[in-house]
Design a protein around this motif. Structure first.
Motif, PDB file in Angstrom:
ATOM      1  N   ARG A 133       1.138  -1.524  -0.244  1.00  0.00           N
ATOM      2  CA  ARG A 133       0.198  -0.356   0.041  1.00  0.00           C
ATOM      3  C   ARG A 133       1.125   1.470  -0.122  1.00  0.00           C
ATOM      4  NH1 ARG A 133      -4.127   0.885   4.777  1.00  0.00           N
ATOM      5  NH2 ARG A 133      -1.570   1.700   6.382  1.00  0.00           N
ATOM      6  N   GLU A 134       2.289   1.154   0.603  1.00  0.00           N
ATOM      7  CA  GLU A 134       2.986   2.361   0.569  1.00  0.00           C
ATOM      8  C   GLU A 134       3.018   3.034  -1.414  1.00  0.00           C
ATOM      9  OE1 GLU A 134       6.502   4.244   3.076  1.00  0.00           O
ATOM     10  OE2 GLU A 134       6.051   1.737   3.894  1.00  0.00           O
ATOM     11  N   ARG A 135       4.014   1.685  -1.485  1.00  0.00           N
ATOM     12  CA  ARG A 135       4.302   1.657  -2.859  1.00  0.00           C
ATOM     13  C   ARG A 135       3.007   1.721  -3.535  1.00  0.00           C
ATOM     14  NH1 ARG A 135       5.316  -3.724  -3.735  1.00  0.00           N
ATOM     15  NH2 ARG A 135       6.498  -2.735  -5.893  1.00  0.00           N
ATOM     16  N   ARG A 136       2.092   1.566  -3.471  1.00  0.00           N
ATOM     17  CA  ARG A 136       0.568   2.227  -4.032  1.00  0.00           C
ATOM     18  C   ARG A 136       1.350   0.530  -5.320  1.00  0.00           C
ATOM     19  NH1 ARG A 136      -3.054   5.694  -2.866  1.00  0.00           N
ATOM     20  NH2 ARG A 136      -3.623   5.980  -5.835  1.00  0.00           N
ATOM     21  N   ARG A 137       1.430  -0.676  -5.172  1.00  0.00           N
ATOM     22  CA  ARG A 137       1.469  -1.374  -5.895  1.00  0.00           C
ATOM     23  C   ARG A 137       1.877  -2.601  -5.727  1.00  0.00           C
ATOM     24  NH1 ARG A 137       3.942  -1.868 -11.265  1.00  0.00           N
ATOM     25  NH2 ARG A 137       5.383  -3.649 -11.782  1.00  0.00           N
ATOM     26  N   GLU A 175     -10.961  -1.989  -0.038  1.00  0.00           N
ATOM     27  CA  GLU A 175      -9.788  -1.127   1.042  1.00  0.00           C
ATOM     28  C   GLU A 175      -8.849  -0.501   0.040  1.00  0.00           C
ATOM     29  OE1 GLU A 175      -8.487  -2.702   5.039  1.00  0.00           O
ATOM     30  OE2 GLU A 175     -10.977  -3.411   5.451  1.00  0.00           O
ATOM     31  N   LEU A 176      -8.554  -1.473  -0.423  1.00  0.00           N
ATOM     32  CA  LEU A 176      -7.395  -1.083  -1.132  1.00  0.00           C
ATOM     33  C   LEU A 176      -7.483  -1.085  -2.781  1.00  0.00           C
ATOM     34  CD1 LEU A 176      -5.380  -4.582  -0.043  1.00  0.00           C
ATOM     35  CD2 LEU A 176      -4.711  -2.058   0.520  1.00  0.00           C
ATOM     36  N   LYS A 177      -8.809  -0.481  -3.168  1.00  0.00           N
ATOM     37  CA  LYS A 177      -9.560  -0.223  -4.288  1.00  0.00           C
ATOM     38  C   LYS A 177      -8.840   1.001  -4.521  1.00  0.00           C
ATOM     39  CE  LYS A 177     -14.209   1.862  -3.327  1.00  0.00           C
ATOM     40  NZ  LYS A 177     -15.284   1.850  -3.525  1.00  0.00           N
ATOM     41  N   ASP A 178      -8.605   1.468  -3.705  1.00  0.00           N
ATOM     42  CA  ASP A 178      -7.908   3.200  -4.521  1.00  0.00           C
ATOM     43  C   ASP A 178      -6.093   3.661  -4.364  1.00  0.00           C
ATOM     44  OD1 ASP A 178      -9.980   4.258  -4.954  1.00  0.00           O
ATOM     45  OD2 ASP A 178     -10.407   4.820  -2.713  1.00  0.00           O
ATOM     46  N   SER A 179      -5.997   2.211  -3.831  1.00  0.00           N
ATOM     47  CA  SER A 179      -4.109   2.142  -4.040  1.00  0.00           C
ATOM     48  C   SER A 179      -3.519   1.382  -4.906  1.00  0.00           C
ATOM     49  CB  SER A 179      -4.583   1.110  -2.638  1.00  0.00           C
ATOM     50  OG  SER A 179      -4.176  -0.302  -2.745  1.00  0.00           O
ATOM     51  N   ASP A 180      -4.306   0.545  -6.266  1.00  0.00           N
ATOM     52  CA  ASP A 180      -3.071   0.295  -6.897  1.00  0.00           C
ATOM     53  C   ASP A 180      -2.836  -1.528  -6.481  1.00  0.00           C
ATOM     54  OD1 ASP A 180      -4.469   1.631  -9.125  1.00  0.00           O
ATOM     55  OD2 ASP A 180      -2.409   2.661  -8.393  1.00  0.00           O
ATOM     56  N   VAL A 181      -3.309  -1.458  -5.376  1.00  0.00           N
ATOM     57  CA  VAL A 181      -2.862  -2.640  -4.672  1.00  0.00           C
ATOM     58  C   VAL A 181      -4.102  -4.175  -5.245  1.00  0.00           C
ATOM     59  CG1 VAL A 181      -2.266  -4.660  -2.752  1.00  0.00           C
ATOM     60  CG2 VAL A 181      -1.377  -2.537  -3.225  1.00  0.00           C
TER      61      VAL A 181
END
Length: 269
Positions: A133-137, A175-181
Protein backbone atom coordinates in the motif's frame (compact mmCIF):
# COMPACT_ATOMS: atom_id res chain seq x y z
CA UNK A 1 7.81 -14.01 -23.84
CA UNK A 2 8.35 -14.31 -20.08
CA UNK A 3 8.94 -11.40 -17.75
CA UNK A 4 12.62 -12.36 -17.43
CA UNK A 5 13.07 -11.51 -21.10
CA UNK A 6 11.28 -8.19 -20.76
CA UNK A 7 12.79 -6.88 -17.54
CA UNK A 8 16.45 -6.59 -16.62
CA UNK A 9 15.55 -6.59 -12.92
CA UNK A 10 13.45 -9.55 -11.82
CA UNK A 11 10.64 -8.83 -9.40
CA UNK A 12 9.97 -10.79 -6.22
CA UNK A 13 7.10 -13.15 -5.44
CA UNK A 14 6.35 -14.74 -2.06
CA UNK A 15 4.46 -18.05 -2.04
CA UNK A 16 3.36 -19.70 1.20
CA UNK A 17 2.49 -23.38 1.41
CA UNK A 18 4.78 -23.86 -1.59
CA UNK A 19 6.23 -27.33 -0.94
CA UNK A 20 3.56 -29.20 -2.91
CA UNK A 21 0.12 -29.04 -4.49
CA UNK A 22 -1.42 -25.73 -5.50
CA UNK A 23 1.31 -23.72 -3.76
CA UNK A 24 4.09 -25.49 -5.65
CA UNK A 25 2.24 -25.00 -8.93
CA UNK A 26 1.74 -21.31 -8.15
CA UNK A 27 5.46 -20.98 -7.52
CA UNK A 28 6.19 -22.68 -10.85
CA UNK A 29 4.01 -20.13 -12.61
CA UNK A 30 5.83 -17.28 -10.88
CA UNK A 31 9.12 -18.76 -12.08
CA UNK A 32 7.85 -19.19 -15.63
CA UNK A 33 6.72 -15.57 -15.68
CA UNK A 34 10.16 -14.36 -14.64
CA UNK A 35 9.76 -13.70 -10.93
CA UNK A 36 12.29 -14.64 -8.30
CA UNK A 37 10.65 -16.43 -5.41
CA UNK A 38 10.71 -16.74 -1.66
CA UNK A 39 8.97 -20.08 -1.10
CA UNK A 40 7.69 -20.94 2.37
CA UNK A 41 6.40 -24.12 4.02
CA UNK A 42 6.44 -25.67 7.46
CA UNK A 43 8.21 -28.84 6.35
CA UNK A 44 11.68 -29.81 5.05
CA UNK A 45 10.20 -30.68 1.64
CA UNK A 46 10.30 -26.97 0.81
CA UNK A 47 14.02 -27.39 0.08
CA UNK A 48 13.32 -30.16 -2.44
CA UNK A 49 10.66 -27.97 -4.02
CA UNK A 50 13.17 -25.12 -4.25
CA UNK A 51 15.62 -27.33 -6.15
CA UNK A 52 12.91 -28.26 -8.65
CA UNK A 53 11.91 -24.63 -9.09
CA UNK A 54 15.53 -23.60 -9.60
CA UNK A 55 15.50 -25.75 -12.72
CA UNK A 56 12.99 -23.27 -14.12
CA UNK A 57 15.82 -20.73 -14.24
CA UNK A 58 14.66 -18.65 -11.32
CA UNK A 59 16.38 -17.46 -8.16
CA UNK A 60 14.60 -19.04 -5.25
CA UNK A 61 14.96 -18.77 -1.50
CA UNK A 62 13.47 -21.62 0.52
CA UNK A 63 12.19 -20.72 3.99
CA UNK A 64 11.19 -23.55 6.30
CA UNK A 65 8.93 -21.80 8.77
CA UNK A 66 5.70 -22.53 10.61
CA UNK A 67 3.51 -19.52 9.89
CA UNK A 68 1.21 -20.57 12.72
CA UNK A 69 3.91 -19.12 14.98
CA UNK A 70 4.88 -15.45 15.12
CA UNK A 71 8.50 -16.61 14.99
CA UNK A 72 7.75 -18.28 11.66
CA UNK A 73 6.33 -15.09 10.19
CA UNK A 74 9.34 -13.21 11.58
CA UNK A 75 11.62 -15.69 9.79
CA UNK A 76 9.81 -15.09 6.50
CA UNK A 77 10.00 -11.32 6.87
CA UNK A 78 13.72 -11.58 7.67
CA UNK A 79 14.24 -13.43 4.38
CA UNK A 80 12.34 -10.70 2.53
CA UNK A 81 14.40 -7.99 4.22
CA UNK A 82 17.61 -9.84 3.37
CA UNK A 83 16.59 -10.01 -0.28
CA UNK A 84 16.21 -6.23 -0.37
CA UNK A 85 13.51 -6.09 -3.04
CA UNK A 86 9.87 -5.20 -2.47
CA UNK A 87 7.31 -7.98 -2.81
CA UNK A 88 5.43 -7.64 -6.08
CA UNK A 89 3.29 -10.78 -5.71
CA UNK A 90 2.05 -12.37 -2.48
CA UNK A 91 0.39 -15.75 -2.92
CA UNK A 92 -1.01 -16.78 0.48
CA UNK A 93 -1.68 -20.49 0.18
CA UNK A 94 -0.64 -22.10 3.49
CA UNK A 95 -3.37 -24.20 5.08
CA UNK A 96 -4.03 -27.10 7.41
CA UNK A 97 -7.06 -29.40 7.68
CA UNK A 98 -8.45 -31.54 10.50
CA UNK A 99 -10.66 -34.62 10.52
CA UNK A 100 -13.17 -35.80 13.14
CA UNK A 101 -15.63 -33.84 15.22
CA UNK A 102 -14.69 -30.55 16.85
CA UNK A 103 -14.97 -31.95 20.37
CA UNK A 104 -12.96 -35.04 19.46
CA UNK A 105 -9.74 -33.16 18.67
CA UNK A 106 -7.15 -31.84 21.08
CA UNK A 107 -7.58 -28.08 21.22
CA UNK A 108 -3.88 -27.55 20.55
CA UNK A 109 -4.40 -29.17 17.13
CA UNK A 110 -7.42 -26.95 16.50
CA UNK A 111 -5.48 -23.88 17.56
CA UNK A 112 -2.58 -24.78 15.27
CA UNK A 113 -4.93 -25.18 12.30
CA UNK A 114 -6.55 -21.82 13.02
CA UNK A 115 -3.19 -20.11 13.42
CA UNK A 116 -2.02 -21.59 10.12
CA UNK A 117 -5.15 -20.86 8.11
CA UNK A 118 -6.10 -17.51 9.62
CA UNK A 119 -3.76 -15.85 12.14
CA UNK A 120 -0.49 -16.57 10.35
CA UNK A 121 -1.97 -15.80 6.94
CA UNK A 122 -3.34 -12.48 8.20
CA UNK A 123 -0.01 -11.61 9.84
CA UNK A 124 1.79 -12.15 6.52
CA UNK A 125 -0.89 -10.22 4.62
CA UNK A 126 -0.75 -7.35 7.10
CA UNK A 127 3.02 -6.94 7.06
CA UNK A 128 3.51 -7.29 3.31
CA UNK A 129 0.23 -5.55 2.50
CA UNK A 130 1.31 -2.41 4.34
CA UNK A 131 4.46 -2.28 2.24
CA UNK A 132 2.45 -2.73 -0.95
CA UNK A 133 0.00 0.00 0.00
CA UNK A 134 2.84 2.40 0.77
CA UNK A 135 4.34 1.68 -2.68
CA UNK A 136 0.87 1.75 -4.27
CA UNK A 137 1.79 -1.41 -6.13
CA UNK A 138 1.36 -5.17 -5.68
CA UNK A 139 -0.88 -8.16 -6.26
CA UNK A 140 -2.25 -10.52 -3.62
CA UNK A 141 -3.75 -13.97 -4.13
CA UNK A 142 -5.48 -15.66 -1.20
CA UNK A 143 -6.37 -19.34 -1.49
CA UNK A 144 -9.85 -19.74 -0.08
CA UNK A 145 -12.03 -22.77 -0.81
CA UNK A 146 -15.47 -23.83 -1.94
CA UNK A 147 -15.53 -25.47 1.51
CA UNK A 148 -16.02 -21.97 2.88
CA UNK A 149 -19.58 -21.99 1.48
CA UNK A 150 -20.55 -25.15 3.38
CA UNK A 151 -20.93 -25.82 7.13
CA UNK A 152 -18.30 -28.54 7.40
CA UNK A 153 -19.56 -31.21 9.76
CA UNK A 154 -16.50 -33.16 10.95
CA UNK A 155 -14.34 -30.52 9.28
CA UNK A 156 -15.86 -27.60 11.11
CA UNK A 157 -12.66 -25.69 11.83
CA UNK A 158 -11.24 -26.00 8.30
CA UNK A 159 -14.45 -24.99 6.51
CA UNK A 160 -15.04 -22.10 8.90
CA UNK A 161 -11.48 -20.87 8.40
CA UNK A 162 -11.98 -20.89 4.63
CA UNK A 163 -15.28 -19.02 5.01
CA UNK A 164 -13.30 -16.40 6.90
CA UNK A 165 -10.70 -16.11 4.13
CA UNK A 166 -13.30 -16.00 1.35
CA UNK A 167 -15.08 -13.16 3.13
CA UNK A 168 -11.93 -11.38 4.26
CA UNK A 169 -10.48 -11.24 0.75
CA UNK A 170 -13.38 -9.16 -0.55
CA UNK A 171 -13.23 -6.78 2.40
CA UNK A 172 -9.50 -6.25 1.95
CA UNK A 173 -9.95 -5.80 -1.80
CA UNK A 174 -12.48 -3.04 -1.15
CA UNK A 175 -10.26 -1.33 1.40
CA UNK A 176 -7.41 -1.26 -1.14
CA UNK A 177 -9.44 -0.32 -4.21
CA UNK A 178 -7.86 3.16 -4.47
CA UNK A 179 -4.30 1.98 -3.83
CA UNK A 180 -3.48 0.04 -7.04
CA UNK A 181 -2.96 -3.05 -4.86
CA UNK A 182 -5.23 -5.86 -6.02
CA UNK A 183 -6.63 -8.76 -3.98
CA UNK A 184 -7.88 -11.96 -5.60
CA UNK A 185 -9.44 -14.99 -3.91
CA UNK A 186 -8.86 -18.38 -5.51
CA UNK A 187 -11.76 -20.70 -4.63
CA UNK A 188 -10.91 -24.30 -5.55
CA UNK A 189 -12.92 -27.40 -4.89
CA UNK A 190 -11.30 -30.72 -3.89
CA UNK A 191 -7.86 -30.78 -5.54
CA UNK A 192 -5.42 -33.63 -6.01
CA UNK A 193 -2.84 -32.59 -3.42
CA UNK A 194 -1.34 -33.97 -0.21
CA UNK A 195 -3.93 -32.02 1.81
CA UNK A 196 -6.17 -35.08 2.27
CA UNK A 197 -3.34 -37.26 3.57
CA UNK A 198 -2.09 -34.54 5.90
CA UNK A 199 -5.60 -33.95 7.21
CA UNK A 200 -6.01 -37.74 7.61
CA UNK A 201 -9.17 -37.85 5.49
CA UNK A 202 -7.90 -39.68 2.40
CA UNK A 203 -9.85 -42.82 3.37
CA UNK A 204 -13.17 -41.00 3.75
CA UNK A 205 -15.76 -40.38 1.02
CA UNK A 206 -14.63 -36.76 0.91
CA UNK A 207 -11.05 -37.88 0.28
CA UNK A 208 -12.11 -40.41 -2.34
CA UNK A 209 -14.01 -37.91 -4.49
CA UNK A 210 -12.71 -36.99 -7.93
CA UNK A 211 -10.31 -34.10 -7.55
CA UNK A 212 -9.05 -31.25 -9.70
CA UNK A 213 -5.58 -30.92 -11.18
CA UNK A 214 -3.48 -28.60 -8.96
CA UNK A 215 -1.65 -27.20 -12.00
CA UNK A 216 -4.97 -26.22 -13.61
CA UNK A 217 -6.29 -24.74 -10.37
CA UNK A 218 -3.09 -22.75 -9.85
CA UNK A 219 -3.16 -21.36 -13.39
CA UNK A 220 -6.77 -20.24 -12.99
CA UNK A 221 -5.84 -18.41 -9.79
CA UNK A 222 -2.59 -16.96 -11.12
CA UNK A 223 -4.22 -15.56 -14.24
CA UNK A 224 -7.07 -14.07 -12.21
CA UNK A 225 -4.54 -12.40 -9.90
CA UNK A 226 -2.58 -10.96 -12.82
CA UNK A 227 -5.83 -9.62 -14.31
CA UNK A 228 -6.77 -8.08 -10.96
CA UNK A 229 -10.01 -10.05 -10.67
CA UNK A 230 -11.80 -10.27 -7.33
CA UNK A 231 -12.32 -14.01 -7.20
CA UNK A 232 -12.27 -17.13 -9.32
CA UNK A 233 -13.86 -20.54 -8.74
CA UNK A 234 -11.92 -23.29 -10.48
CA UNK A 235 -13.97 -25.61 -12.70
CA UNK A 236 -17.60 -25.58 -13.83
CA UNK A 237 -18.65 -28.22 -11.29
CA UNK A 238 -17.32 -26.14 -8.41
CA UNK A 239 -19.04 -23.04 -9.81
CA UNK A 240 -22.31 -24.98 -9.83
CA UNK A 241 -21.74 -26.22 -6.28
CA UNK A 242 -20.99 -22.69 -5.10
CA UNK A 243 -24.20 -21.41 -6.68
CA UNK A 244 -26.25 -24.22 -5.14
CA UNK A 245 -24.68 -23.62 -1.72
CA UNK A 246 -25.89 -20.02 -1.80
CA UNK A 247 -29.55 -21.10 -1.98
CA UNK A 248 -29.46 -24.30 0.10
CA UNK A 249 -30.38 -24.18 3.82
CA UNK A 250 -27.31 -24.44 6.05
CA UNK A 251 -28.79 -27.37 7.99
CA UNK A 252 -29.10 -29.36 4.76
CA UNK A 253 -25.56 -28.46 3.69
CA UNK A 254 -24.20 -29.57 7.06
CA UNK A 255 -26.01 -32.91 6.80
CA UNK A 256 -24.71 -33.46 3.26
CA UNK A 257 -21.17 -32.73 4.43
CA UNK A 258 -21.61 -35.14 7.33
CA UNK A 259 -22.25 -37.96 4.83
CA UNK A 260 -18.89 -37.21 3.19
CA UNK A 261 -16.73 -36.52 6.23
CA UNK A 262 -18.07 -38.42 9.24
CA UNK A 263 -15.60 -41.10 10.34
CA UNK A 264 -17.13 -44.42 9.34
CA UNK A 265 -19.93 -42.53 7.58
CA UNK A 266 -21.58 -42.66 4.18
CA UNK A 267 -20.35 -43.15 0.64
CA UNK A 268 -19.63 -40.65 -2.11
CA UNK A 269 -22.56 -39.86 -4.37
Amino acid sequence: MGRSEMNAIRELAVVTGASSGIGFELAKLCATEGYDIIAVADEPEIHDAAEKLANEGTRITAVEADLAQKSGVDKLMAAIDADGRPVELLLANAERGLREGFLDRDFKEIEHALHTNITGTLDVLHRIGMQMRERRRGRILITGSIAGFVPGSFQAVYNASKAFLNNFSFALRNELKDSDVTVTCLIPGPTDTEFFERADIADMPLGEMKKGDPAFVARIGFEAMMEGEGDVVSGWKNKLQAAIANVTPSEMLAEQHRELAEPGGGKPT
